[in-house]
Write a protein that holds these residues in place. Sequence first.
Motif, PDB file in Angstrom:
ATOM      1  N   LEU A 137      -4.976   4.404  -0.676  1.00  0.00           N
ATOM      2  CA  LEU A 137      -5.987   3.478  -1.181  1.00  0.00           C
ATOM      3  C   LEU A 137      -7.377   3.875  -0.697  1.00  0.00           C
ATOM      4  O   LEU A 137      -8.327   3.910  -1.485  1.00  0.00           O
ATOM      5  CB  LEU A 137      -5.659   2.050  -0.733  1.00  0.00           C
ATOM      6  N   ASP A 138      -7.495   4.204   0.579  1.00  0.00           N
ATOM      7  CA  ASP A 138      -8.782   4.608   1.137  1.00  0.00           C
ATOM      8  C   ASP A 138      -9.277   5.896   0.473  1.00  0.00           C
ATOM      9  O   ASP A 138     -10.472   6.047   0.241  1.00  0.00           O
ATOM     10  CB  ASP A 138      -8.681   4.797   2.653  1.00  0.00           C
ATOM     11  N   GLY A 139      -8.377   6.800   0.168  1.00  0.00           N
ATOM     12  CA  GLY A 139      -8.740   8.031  -0.521  1.00  0.00           C
ATOM     13  C   GLY A 139      -9.326   7.753  -1.900  1.00  0.00           C
ATOM     14  O   GLY A 139     -10.328   8.355  -2.293  1.00  0.00           O
ATOM     15  N   CYS A 154       4.963   3.251   6.298  1.00  0.00           N
ATOM     16  CA  CYS A 154       4.806   3.227   4.835  1.00  0.00           C
ATOM     17  C   CYS A 154       3.551   2.465   4.423  1.00  0.00           C
ATOM     18  O   CYS A 154       2.807   2.905   3.533  1.00  0.00           O
ATOM     19  CB  CYS A 154       6.036   2.612   4.173  1.00  0.00           C
ATOM     20  N   ILE A 155       3.292   1.338   5.054  1.00  0.00           N
ATOM     21  CA  ILE A 155       2.079   0.566   4.745  1.00  0.00           C
ATOM     22  C   ILE A 155       0.847   1.384   5.126  1.00  0.00           C
ATOM     23  O   ILE A 155      -0.132   1.435   4.373  1.00  0.00           O
ATOM     24  CB  ILE A 155       2.098  -0.801   5.456  1.00  0.00           C
ATOM     25  N   GLY A 156       0.885   2.048   6.279  1.00  0.00           N
ATOM     26  CA  GLY A 156      -0.230   2.899   6.694  1.00  0.00           C
ATOM     27  C   GLY A 156      -0.475   4.023   5.705  1.00  0.00           C
ATOM     28  O   GLY A 156      -1.622   4.315   5.349  1.00  0.00           O
ATOM     29  N   ALA A 157       0.588   4.664   5.227  1.00  0.00           N
ATOM     30  CA  ALA A 157       0.439   5.743   4.250  1.00  0.00           C
ATOM     31  C   ALA A 157      -0.157   5.213   2.943  1.00  0.00           C
ATOM     32  O   ALA A 157      -1.032   5.851   2.349  1.00  0.00           O
ATOM     33  CB  ALA A 157       1.792   6.409   3.985  1.00  0.00           C
ATOM     34  N   ALA A 158       0.285   4.039   2.513  1.00  0.00           N
ATOM     35  CA  ALA A 158      -0.264   3.445   1.290  1.00  0.00           C
ATOM     36  C   ALA A 158      -1.751   3.114   1.467  1.00  0.00           C
ATOM     37  O   ALA A 158      -2.556   3.329   0.551  1.00  0.00           O
ATOM     38  CB  ALA A 158       0.520   2.182   0.917  1.00  0.00           C
ATOM     39  N   LEU A 159      -2.129   2.634   2.648  1.00  0.00           N
ATOM     40  CA  LEU A 159      -3.537   2.341   2.915  1.00  0.00           C
ATOM     41  C   LEU A 159      -4.386   3.614   2.913  1.00  0.00           C
ATOM     42  O   LEU A 159      -5.532   3.596   2.448  1.00  0.00           O
ATOM     43  CB  LEU A 159      -3.691   1.606   4.244  1.00  0.00           C
ATOM     44  N   LEU A 160      -3.824   4.713   3.416  1.00  0.00           N
ATOM     45  CA  LEU A 160      -4.555   5.986   3.371  1.00  0.00           C
ATOM     46  C   LEU A 160      -4.796   6.434   1.932  1.00  0.00           C
ATOM     47  O   LEU A 160      -5.875   6.933   1.597  1.00  0.00           O
ATOM     48  CB  LEU A 160      -3.803   7.075   4.133  1.00  0.00           C
ATOM     49  N   CYS A 202      -7.051   1.104  10.240  1.00  0.00           N
ATOM     50  CA  CYS A 202      -5.837   0.283  10.214  1.00  0.00           C
ATOM     51  C   CYS A 202      -4.646   1.153   9.810  1.00  0.00           C
ATOM     52  O   CYS A 202      -3.575   1.067  10.409  1.00  0.00           O
ATOM     53  CB  CYS A 202      -6.035  -0.867   9.239  1.00  0.00           C
ATOM     54  N   ALA A 203      -4.846   2.005   8.814  1.00  0.00           N
ATOM     55  CA  ALA A 203      -3.779   2.909   8.368  1.00  0.00           C
ATOM     56  C   ALA A 203      -3.350   3.840   9.495  1.00  0.00           C
ATOM     57  O   ALA A 203      -2.155   3.998   9.759  1.00  0.00           O
ATOM     58  CB  ALA A 203      -4.252   3.719   7.162  1.00  0.00           C
ATOM     59  N   TYR A 204      -4.322   4.463  10.154  1.00  0.00           N
ATOM     60  CA  TYR A 204      -4.004   5.359  11.274  1.00  0.00           C
ATOM     61  C   TYR A 204      -3.222   4.625  12.352  1.00  0.00           C
ATOM     62  O   TYR A 204      -2.221   5.123  12.873  1.00  0.00           O
ATOM     63  CB  TYR A 204      -5.276   5.945  11.884  1.00  0.00           C
ATOM     64  N   ALA A 205      -3.679   3.416  12.696  1.00  0.00           N
ATOM     65  CA  ALA A 205      -3.030   2.646  13.757  1.00  0.00           C
ATOM     66  C   ALA A 205      -1.603   2.250  13.385  1.00  0.00           C
ATOM     67  O   ALA A 205      -0.696   2.307  14.221  1.00  0.00           O
ATOM     68  CB  ALA A 205      -3.859   1.417  14.089  1.00  0.00           C
ATOM     69  N   LEU A 206      -1.392   1.836  12.127  1.00  0.00           N
ATOM     70  CA  LEU A 206      -0.044   1.476  11.694  1.00  0.00           C
ATOM     71  C   LEU A 206       0.901   2.674  11.785  1.00  0.00           C
ATOM     72  O   LEU A 206       2.045   2.539  12.251  1.00  0.00           O
ATOM     73  CB  LEU A 206      -0.074   0.937  10.258  1.00  0.00           C
ATOM     74  N   ILE A 207       0.437   3.830  11.355  1.00  0.00           N
ATOM     75  CA  ILE A 207       1.275   5.028  11.409  1.00  0.00           C
ATOM     76  C   ILE A 207       1.557   5.414  12.862  1.00  0.00           C
ATOM     77  O   ILE A 207       2.700   5.744  13.216  1.00  0.00           O
ATOM     78  CB  ILE A 207       0.621   6.188  10.629  1.00  0.00           C
ATOM     79  N   ILE A 208       0.552   5.365  13.714  1.00  0.00           N
ATOM     80  CA  ILE A 208       0.736   5.706  15.129  1.00  0.00           C
ATOM     81  C   ILE A 208       1.723   4.746  15.784  1.00  0.00           C
ATOM     82  O   ILE A 208       2.653   5.171  16.479  1.00  0.00           O
ATOM     83  CB  ILE A 208      -0.618   5.700  15.876  1.00  0.00           C
ATOM     84  N   GLY A 209       1.547   3.449  15.575  1.00  0.00           N
ATOM     85  CA  GLY A 209       2.462   2.465  16.166  1.00  0.00           C
ATOM     86  C   GLY A 209       3.889   2.653  15.695  1.00  0.00           C
ATOM     87  O   GLY A 209       4.835   2.601  16.493  1.00  0.00           O
ATOM     88  N   GLY A 210       4.055   2.896  14.391  1.00  0.00           N
ATOM     89  CA  GLY A 210       5.399   3.124  13.860  1.00  0.00           C
ATOM     90  C   GLY A 210       6.014   4.414  14.375  1.00  0.00           C
ATOM     91  O   GLY A 210       7.194   4.458  14.732  1.00  0.00           O
ATOM     92  N   ALA A 211       5.208   5.463  14.431  1.00  0.00           N
ATOM     93  CA  ALA A 211       5.722   6.751  14.922  1.00  0.00           C
ATOM     94  C   ALA A 211       6.158   6.643  16.377  1.00  0.00           C
ATOM     95  O   ALA A 211       7.221   7.146  16.756  1.00  0.00           O
ATOM     96  CB  ALA A 211       4.659   7.832  14.759  1.00  0.00           C
ATOM     97  N   PHE A 212       5.347   5.977  17.200  1.00  0.00           N
ATOM     98  CA  PHE A 212       5.728   5.826  18.613  1.00  0.00           C
ATOM     99  C   PHE A 212       6.919   4.879  18.776  1.00  0.00           C
ATOM    100  O   PHE A 212       7.737   5.064  19.676  1.00  0.00           O
ATOM    101  CB  PHE A 212       4.549   5.382  19.468  1.00  0.00           C
TER     102      PHE A 212
END
Length: 174
Positions: A162-164, A154-160, A108-118
């Motif tokens: 958390l996952d860490g 930002c949400i994706g980065a926070a999830l990463l 989910c984190a990866y997808a949020l970052i990818i969607g936001g970046a694109f």
Amino acid sequence: MTSTALKQSLSLKESGIRWLWLAVLVFIIDNGTKLLVMDTMGYGWPNRIEVLPFFNLLYVHNTGAAFSFLSDASGWQRWLFAVIAFGVCGLLMYWMRRTPATNKIANCAYALIIGGAFGNLFDRMYHGFVVDFLDFFYGDYHFPAFNVADSAICIGAALLILDGFKSDKAAKDQ
């Protein structure tokens, strides 16, 4: 089978790639909101829409990166940020391919970052700037305006993060 061998043998259905639908959704929502703002609002501070005592809608352009970093450069930053966005998205999709689809937080984190970046990349390439419109403030202090793509990143980065922490805790428990 080692965890490395397992990650390499995941089918597309078993891998985190199946979470890319979330990146597409973020991209659509981001671009839809930006088009709505550009079509219905005037540019700049005099045209802001006061929504709450701490929040305005404010249509502005950002030629830089986060918090207008390098926005006063001569234009080369557009291409630098495009290369960075493609590189980061490529790396994240590679990681998604190697991550089991069951790891919901990371994918989910990866997808949020990818969607936001694109989402921001599209703006940068099509308009030459990123459309920002969410303006939060306290008194006279205004946080830099941002958009849905920035929020997703930002949400994706926070999830990463958390996952860490979850991964570190799981490793210690074993």
